[in-house]
Motif scaffolding. Structure first.
Motif: not given
Lengths: 241, 241, 241, 241
Positions: A47, C43, C161-162, C165, D30, D42-44, D46-48
């Motif tokens: 990513l 996710l 997407t944001s 979360w 997350g 942290l992936l969640a 980051t994505l958000a």
């Protein structure tokens, strides 16, 4: 070419430094946090690298072309793009930047500035992977730079995102990156003894893709020399807007 | 059509080969690294496939249309796009490419070149899934190719990213892909006995979506025949810039 | 408006059906595969929904506007966009499509066609979340439709997407979606008793954002009525290319 | 500048509030769902955050420039972009919005409105990280705003997605964000005592990148002052379409 070589070489150096900081840094972070699940560490590494490439090519593309990769600079030169006299400067800037990026990543994570990797990456499956990975990277570039230059950053970022997972070598696909990753005994490292084979496979893959696309897209050589012109024209167009 | 059939068929073959290398390769990598968590393996497989499709359609779209899928080539022909005389060549190139891509993935991961899958994918829920998956794929293509041709690579990549998760079959949605995945006893494989049902469901889904959009977008048949022209015009426009 | 209401309503119905199939289907798949880790399931659900929205808005946007959401249709009508006489048809099409999509997802995963959810989502934190989520969705639409109409699909997909979360409710932000998710006792479901509160909070959030942006962007009311015209102009422009 | 300061300041305040709601909210979600695996949390996060930034810059960019960051507003002013007299208002709006966003996130997740973080983030590795992170952010902005203004939202969103992982500090890169995150004892918090060092490192990084790009792109100062003009021109162009 309207931008002088000093600025273009600086852009290549700075961009490649950031690329390596991303690859090494996110590998360290991923491994530290993933609790032993390598897939999760590699997802984070993927990513960060894919998104980082999109950013870096958008940022430096209009200055130096955003090669960050000796295989790309060489292939571009064979098609009449980058002047041959600039190639050594580009490659030196890329290699210097790559090592600088590794050092910065190590400092950010409290690791030694450089330390040789012990990560074994050997065998024919890995070499085939690097051939395929670099073939695909150059195919992506030659396939998009002609018809959709503004999509190149997204195409390359998406390609590497994919290639981290569909090759067993996780797609180094870049001689400067390979050399510098040998100096990092972390998640993304490669044992120095394995680097030369990777680089040979990468150059063969780049050559094969360039030859294939020179046939597949007959106007490619003529077009390649115009890419910089196109970029400048796009810029003028946006300036005029 | 300005690009000769040999080059277009090569593009279809090469692009479909890369598509299968991505699907199979990232499936193997995901499963090997995920420590038994199938969701994590499928997330990796999804990310690689979605990003790979964006890249491949950007790369080969202006050469061959980037179908990589017999259902798409057939549907396009029914709407006056691809000439019927080119359809068999496209389909053969796609199937040959698909098997080549499976073989390359297997070599990259040290697996046998071909080995029949034992992955059972049967039952009406799976068949409904393939109908829905292919309906959605063709809807995406017909809905975007008319009004936003430059967005097609992103629309299709995003569609498959989504469809891997919202169908119980993980959305093969492609007869050539289905045949070739039957030759891979890995994460992304399908038992050969289950392939024919999948293909029938896919063709029905493609037919239904094409009929629906022929009504929904009355100008579609006329427009479809102009898609290649539009692509060439876009290219001229970018060349002129 | 050049496209007749029957086609536009069909597009709203079909698009909302796919949206719900994505939300419910990927929720089921995520939960089944994630081995009990709810973050991994969410996710997957997020990735599928965000990517699916990009695709669906690209696909149906030029036909019906791709609202898929009664709150959006109502807000658009207040600003002179969608004619008030079309609003009831849009909303009915959205609700019918939403339930159809839930049914299709259930069939694809071997679940009952409909079964009431027992997933409790109550309390003020959840209601504030739905207010904020819908405020943000309408802000995204009003902020982009005026200045960058071609970016709307990406802006909305990225927003959801944001929002999955950053709100404790995972951002339903859509009355039709809320009603239909009450009929699914799966990962993405909501207890029927909790749906009315969600819908009220959503409508308040949509109203607040629309009022805020009517002030923030003074030309909004006038512009809104031209959105469809802009879309048609874009289309003509691309057709001409 | 055609949009009055009250509206621009409101946009900065609202946008920064949403940014903080995203950062804090998705961090809480997350961590709550990830079952102790910090990489997944942290992936969640980051994505958000990455997706949220894309949305927010698309939404507010044409109103206020979508800085959401005192370091960006200051750097922009040094290059002749934002008038110096507007800088204090921008910074106050950003700080007020940041704290409001933290409060909203806490309410949405049932936490106290404000509570000081105990999350230790100290040491030279973290400070180098913040320098590098902010250098990269400003490099991204200066590298893209000149040649590809429409790509800025995607470039910045991708940059932060990457930077969350390649720096050991997870890239705050924003003084207003740093202050507000000190008021949240959750996943994304920072101990108040550590905030001043972060802010100094951020301002140094922003200064270094701005100086570097003023040399790298000689026309930058002149261009910077035209960015707002360009935005208005783009808008007129789209309005005319």
């Amino acid at each position: 070419m309207s931008i002088d070589l000093a600025r273009r070489a600086t852009a290549e150096c700075l961009g490649t430094a950031f690329l390596l900081a991303v690859v090494i840094g996110s590998g360290i972070m991923g491994e530290r946090l993933a609790g032993g699940n390598v897939a999760i560490a590699l997802l984070a590494n993927t990513l960060a690298t894919g998104a980082g490439l999109v950013t870096l090519i958008l940022t430096f593309g209009s200055i130096s072309g955003a090669h960050f990769n000796p295989a790309v600079s060489l292939a571009d030169a064979t098609q009449g793009g980058l002047p041959w006299r600039d190639v050594p400067v580009y490659i030196l800037a890329q290699i210097a930047g790559a090592f600088a990026g590794v050092a910065v990543a190590h400092v950010m994570f409290g690791e030694p500035v450089f330390f040789a990797s012990t990560h074994v990456r050997e065998g024919s499956a890995q070499l085939v992977s690097e051939f395929v990975a670099t073939f695909g990277l150059l195919a992506t570039i030659w396939g998009t730079v002609r018809t959709r230059p503004t999509a190149v950053p997204f195409a390359v970022g998406a390609y590497i995102t994919s290639a981290y997972w569909f090759t067993s070598s996780t797609s180094f696909a870049n001689p400067a990156v390979t050399l510098a990753r040998a100096a990092s005994n972390t998640f993304a490292g490669i044992r120095p003894a394995d680097a030369p084979g990777f680089i040979v496979a990468q150059l063969l893959g780049a050559t094969a893709a360039t030859a294939m696309f020179a046939w597949l897209v007959p106007s490619l050589p003529k077009v390649a020399s115009r890419v910089v012109e196109q970029r400048r024209a796009e810029q003028r167009q946006e300036d005029a807007a």
